[in-house]
Design a protein around this motif. Sequence first.
Motif, short mmCIF file in Angstrom:
data_model
loop_
_atom_site.label_atom_id
_atom_site.label_comp_id
_atom_site.label_asym_id
_atom_site.label_seq_id
_atom_site.Cartn_x
_atom_site.Cartn_y
_atom_site.Cartn_z
N ILE A 103 0.83 -1.20 0.00
CA ILE A 103 0.00 0.00 0.00
C ILE A 103 0.86 1.26 0.00
CG2 ILE A 103 -1.68 1.36 1.31
CD1 ILE A 103 -2.91 -1.06 -0.10
N GLU A 104 1.87 1.29 0.85
CA GLU A 104 2.67 2.50 1.00
C GLU A 104 3.72 2.66 -0.11
OE1 GLU A 104 4.14 2.83 4.98
OE2 GLU A 104 2.12 2.74 5.86
N SER A 105 3.80 1.69 -1.02
CA SER A 105 4.73 1.81 -2.15
C SER A 105 4.38 2.98 -3.06
CB SER A 105 4.75 0.51 -2.97
OG SER A 105 3.49 0.29 -3.59
N VAL A 106 3.13 3.46 -2.97
CA VAL A 106 2.73 4.63 -3.78
C VAL A 106 3.54 5.86 -3.40
CG1 VAL A 106 0.88 5.41 -2.23
CG2 VAL A 106 0.71 5.86 -4.69
N LEU A 107 4.07 5.87 -2.18
CA LEU A 107 4.85 7.02 -1.71
C LEU A 107 6.35 6.84 -1.93
CD1 LEU A 107 3.02 7.55 1.71
CD2 LEU A 107 2.63 8.81 -0.41
N PHE A 108 6.77 5.62 -2.32
CA PHE A 108 8.20 5.35 -2.43
C PHE A 108 8.81 6.12 -3.59
CE2 PHE A 108 7.83 0.81 -0.46
CZ PHE A 108 7.49 1.39 0.74
N LEU A 109 10.07 6.49 -3.43
CA LEU A 109 10.82 7.16 -4.48
C LEU A 109 12.05 6.33 -4.80
CD1 LEU A 109 10.53 10.80 -3.12
CD2 LEU A 109 9.48 9.95 -5.22
N ASN A 110 12.43 6.32 -6.07
CA ASN A 110 13.58 5.55 -6.51
C ASN A 110 14.88 6.31 -6.25
OD1 ASN A 110 11.90 3.47 -7.59
ND2 ASN A 110 11.49 4.78 -9.35
N ARG A 111 15.94 5.57 -5.93
CA ARG A 111 17.24 6.19 -5.64
C ARG A 111 18.29 5.70 -6.63
NH1 ARG A 111 19.50 5.25 -0.23
NH2 ARG A 111 18.99 3.08 -0.62
N ASP A 112 18.97 6.65 -7.23
CA ASP A 112 20.09 6.35 -8.12
C ASP A 112 21.37 6.82 -7.39
OD1 ASP A 112 21.89 5.94 -10.14
OD2 ASP A 112 21.16 7.55 -11.43
N ILE A 113 22.12 5.85 -6.82
CA ILE A 113 23.27 6.18 -5.96
C ILE A 113 24.56 6.12 -6.77
CG2 ILE A 113 24.50 5.59 -3.84
CD1 ILE A 113 21.97 4.19 -2.89
N ARG A 114 25.32 7.19 -6.69
CA ARG A 114 26.62 7.24 -7.38
C ARG A 114 27.65 7.94 -6.51
NH1 ARG A 114 25.23 8.18 -13.73
NH2 ARG A 114 23.56 6.63 -13.85
N LYS A 115 28.90 7.64 -6.76
CA LYS A 115 29.99 8.31 -6.04
C LYS A 115 30.02 9.76 -6.48
CE LYS A 115 34.93 7.90 -5.09
NZ LYS A 115 34.81 7.94 -3.64
#
Length: 488
Positions: free
Chosen positions: A248-260
């Motif tokens: 249910i709460e995945s609607v609020l999730f944001l994707n993360r692109d992690i880089r140095k």
Amino acid sequence: MIQDNVKIHDNFSLEIKSIYEILSEKKKTTYNTLTYLFIPNGLNINNQTYPKSKFYNDVKVYIRYNASEYTLDEILNVKTGPLHQLIKIVKKISGKKVSKKNKLEFESRVKMLGAILNNTLRTATLLLKNNRKSEIIKSIEYFNKLKKVLVIYRDLVLRIEALKVAEDLKNTIKYGDEYISNIINYYLIVWLEFYKINNVDKEILKELIAFIKEEQTYRKLQNFDVTNSEDYFDEILFHKRSQLKKFIESVLFLNRDIRKDGAFFEQSIFAFAAGLAMVFSTAVAFYYQQIYGNFTLPFFIALVVGYMFKDRIKASIGLLFVSRASSFYHDFKIKIKDSGANLIGIVKENFTFVPFNKLGPKVKKHRLKNKFIAADYNFLGEQIIQYKKKIVIYPKKFGEEISDNRLNSIVDITRINLYRFTTQMDDPKKEYSLLKKGKIINRVGNRIYHINLIQKFYTEKGITFKRYLVIMNRKGIKRIEPIELDAL
């Protein structure tokens, strides 16, 4: 504006939850946060035993939208609110073939209603505890509004089940029903405990108990809590509720692109250092070739020595420039994107150990408040971890993919696992002796350690500080106490 709190997540982890609001709809909003952990020397945590790799292995960062704030009245009545938006999309998929776009919107609306209702009930619980009399008086009216939300939602469940649509659409709204039932059941029990402690009117207590029983009957009819074990707190039940919450709460999730952070600059510096070293080595070779000629022992020795210096020059210049650049660049750069790949913001992280004399004067004063021993700080001895974050929010695409015009903040949840800190701790129970009435009495006391946490927030509205005392022993965190700071 930053809303922040620190709490225990599990035995060995503390959770720092920060809410960052958009301060401008036109330009970016920038926040800088500094978190200092003051660790006793006896725990053997320092820059040799606890490098960056271990720290980032112990840190988990979750970033998501903060659910919009609605009252129950607004959920029921506002036409652009989550309940009416769900009703609207149900009408759409009822009248024609379900497109992929409508299917995604339907799933989003179900999830959004659940997430917002959870936030609404959490806020109502806080209001109840802070304004007891005024909120308790309105309790029966509030129960009726909550029942109305359930009636409307469960009518939509029946409508979807009656349609000839894909099974996953039917499952989605059922999952929403179970999630809403879970959170309502949870908060009703919290309210019941609070009402009993505060001796509320019997009529209100009777209404609340009846509401809980109604919901439990419905849950039983829908097989929400069925497990293979008679134990209500069965592991399968917990796992199922955890998965449902994530869904249910995945609607609020944001994707993360992690880089140095600064990777291009770092590689450019190394290339420049290699070039300088090559210039030196080549110059040595040309010089000694002209003096001694080719294929002579002195020329051979000069080439070897030139190569040795070339290697050291390249490494030394590279490390020098990179160490200087660490004040301009962070360890990691995290791009925050929504499900539509829109850039919502950027988070940069940096970890380092800092000496006490390098701290700002206000941080020093806040740390020295409430010392147990009035001794020089260096005598007491602590290692200081500085965890720095820079948060930039771009409002242009904020909340676009879920079309919520009240969405105005993101939540940054940082969990720091302190298990490594416990490996050098003494036993949690220590014996000591005292003399009482001429007799020696042996007693057992708790052996604890204090880890001080100070946060410094830079916002467009100014600088603020917070301090917490983390009290723990070898078995984990016992409690976290907020420390009131003096105005400086």
